[in-house]
Write a protein that holds these residues in place. Structure first.
Motif, PDB file in Angstrom:
ATOM      1  N   PRO A 120      -5.617 -81.174  -2.017  1.00 24.82           N
ATOM      2  CA  PRO A 120      -6.863 -80.590  -1.500  1.00 24.82           C
ATOM      3  C   PRO A 120      -7.071 -80.838   0.002  1.00 24.82           C
ATOM      4  O   PRO A 120      -7.546 -79.953   0.713  1.00 24.82           O
ATOM      5  CB  PRO A 120      -7.950 -81.284  -2.332  1.00 24.82           C
ATOM      6  N   ARG A 121      -6.682 -82.001   0.490  1.00 20.43           N
ATOM      7  CA  ARG A 121      -6.843 -82.279   1.915  1.00 20.43           C
ATOM      8  C   ARG A 121      -5.869 -81.445   2.742  1.00 20.43           C
ATOM      9  O   ARG A 121      -6.222 -80.945   3.817  1.00 20.43           O
ATOM     10  CB  ARG A 121      -6.638 -83.766   2.195  1.00 20.43           C
ATOM     11  N   ARG A 161      -4.717 -78.551   1.852  1.00 23.00           N
ATOM     12  CA  ARG A 161      -5.230 -77.186   1.775  1.00 23.00           C
ATOM     13  C   ARG A 161      -6.366 -76.982   2.770  1.00 23.00           C
ATOM     14  O   ARG A 161      -6.412 -75.969   3.476  1.00 23.00           O
ATOM     15  CB  ARG A 161      -5.707 -76.903   0.362  1.00 23.00           C
ATOM     16  N   ASP A 162      -7.282 -77.922   2.834  1.00 31.83           N
ATOM     17  CA  ASP A 162      -8.402 -77.802   3.767  1.00 31.83           C
ATOM     18  C   ASP A 162      -7.918 -77.744   5.209  1.00 31.83           C
ATOM     19  O   ASP A 162      -8.455 -76.998   6.027  1.00 31.83           O
ATOM     20  CB  ASP A 162      -9.371 -78.979   3.588  1.00 31.83           C
ATOM     21  N   ARG A 163      -6.893 -78.529   5.505  1.00 27.15           N
ATOM     22  CA  ARG A 163      -6.355 -78.508   6.865  1.00 27.15           C
ATOM     23  C   ARG A 163      -5.744 -77.142   7.179  1.00 27.15           C
ATOM     24  O   ARG A 163      -5.943 -76.605   8.266  1.00 27.15           O
ATOM     25  CB  ARG A 163      -5.315 -79.609   7.036  1.00 27.15           C
TER      26      ARG A 163
END
Length: 262
Positions: free
Chosen positions: A78-79, A81-83
């Motif tokens: 998830p991190r 992906r957010d980046r």
């Protein structure tokens, strides 16, 4: 060293040059931060009439700087992906500008670098420029709206071929197949592109009146809205956020979300 060179000309043309020649103008964190700042400035620049983007040296852009992926191999998905979403949205902010935008593809335009070029309203390329989207050969899902921008420009068949095989298309072939507007001999690319940009800027001959209080701004003469050009990727849902009653929902929202997922 500035990784973006910004040249504001008296005629209203703004030239942005991606300037990381040692990495073939890869889109580093520093360049991305500078791009974000320049896009914010241009959104409020009432003197700008047309934007041209090109690359320093022999390349347009080799795409995203992927070195950080290996460095963050233990980071949660998830991190990561957010980046990536933040990276995509920063570069695709060029679609939010009111002024017409032009890419001058002077050399290889690879992956995300190609997508940024295709996100511009007009795309011109050197005859021998190399355009490719090698996401799948690198084990990556095609990001930066590649699955939208490629078929939008050149149709589903060429887009599928480029995305599935990773094959390279020359600037001349890209022009023949509609992926770019036109190709020129490399030595003439910038002079031809800048002449087109000057013509666009000249057509925007009036200035919108200054407003002292915040109000919705009218479209500036010569802007996309003024000449009826849709806002490119932005208007087709590559920018996803809460917009009250106009927010897409259901199937449309799911499609927009899928375009942004890596």
């Amino acid at each position: 060293m500035n990784e973006l060179l910004v040249d504001r000309k008296d005629d209203g043309v703004v030239l942005i040059t991606l300037n990381r020649t040692d990495m073939r103008n890869a889109m580093t964190d520093t360049m991305t931060a500078e791009w974000r700042a320049v896009m914010a400035e241009l959104r409020d620049d009432r003197q700008a009439r047309c934007l041209v983007v090109t690359g320093a040296g022999s390349a347009f852009s080799s795409g995203g700087d992927l070195s950080w992926i290996g460095e963050r191999g233990t980071e949660a998905v998830p991190r990561l992906r957010d980046r990536m979403l933040a990276f995509y949205r920063t570069w695709l902010a060029i679609t939010e500008l009111e002024i017409p935008t032009i890419a001058a593809v002077n050399g290889p335009a690879v992956g995300a670098g190609l997508c940024v070029a295709l996100a511009c309203d007009l795309v011109y390329a050197a005859d021998d420029a190399k355009l490719l989207a090698p996401f799948t050969s690198l084990g990556l899902h095609p990001g930066m709206a590649a699955t939208y921008l490629l078929p939008k420009r050149a149709g589903a068949r060429l887009a599928a071929e480029m995305l599935l095989t990773g094959r390279t298309v020359s600037g001349r072939e890209a022009s023949d197949k509609g992926l770019v507007n036109q190709s020129f001999p490399k030595n003439h690319l910038m002079s031809e592109t800048e002449a087109i940009a000057r013509k666009i800027a000249q057509n925007a001959h009036c200035h919108a009146p200054h407003q002292s209080s915040p109000q919705p701004r009218p479209s500036r003469p010569g802007s996309r809205a003024d000449v009826g050009i849709p806002g490119s990727a932005r208007d087709h849902g590559l920018r996803r956020h809460d917009r009250g009653p106009d927010r897409p929902s259901g199937k449309a929202h799911a499609q927009i979300h899928r375009l942004l997922i890596i």
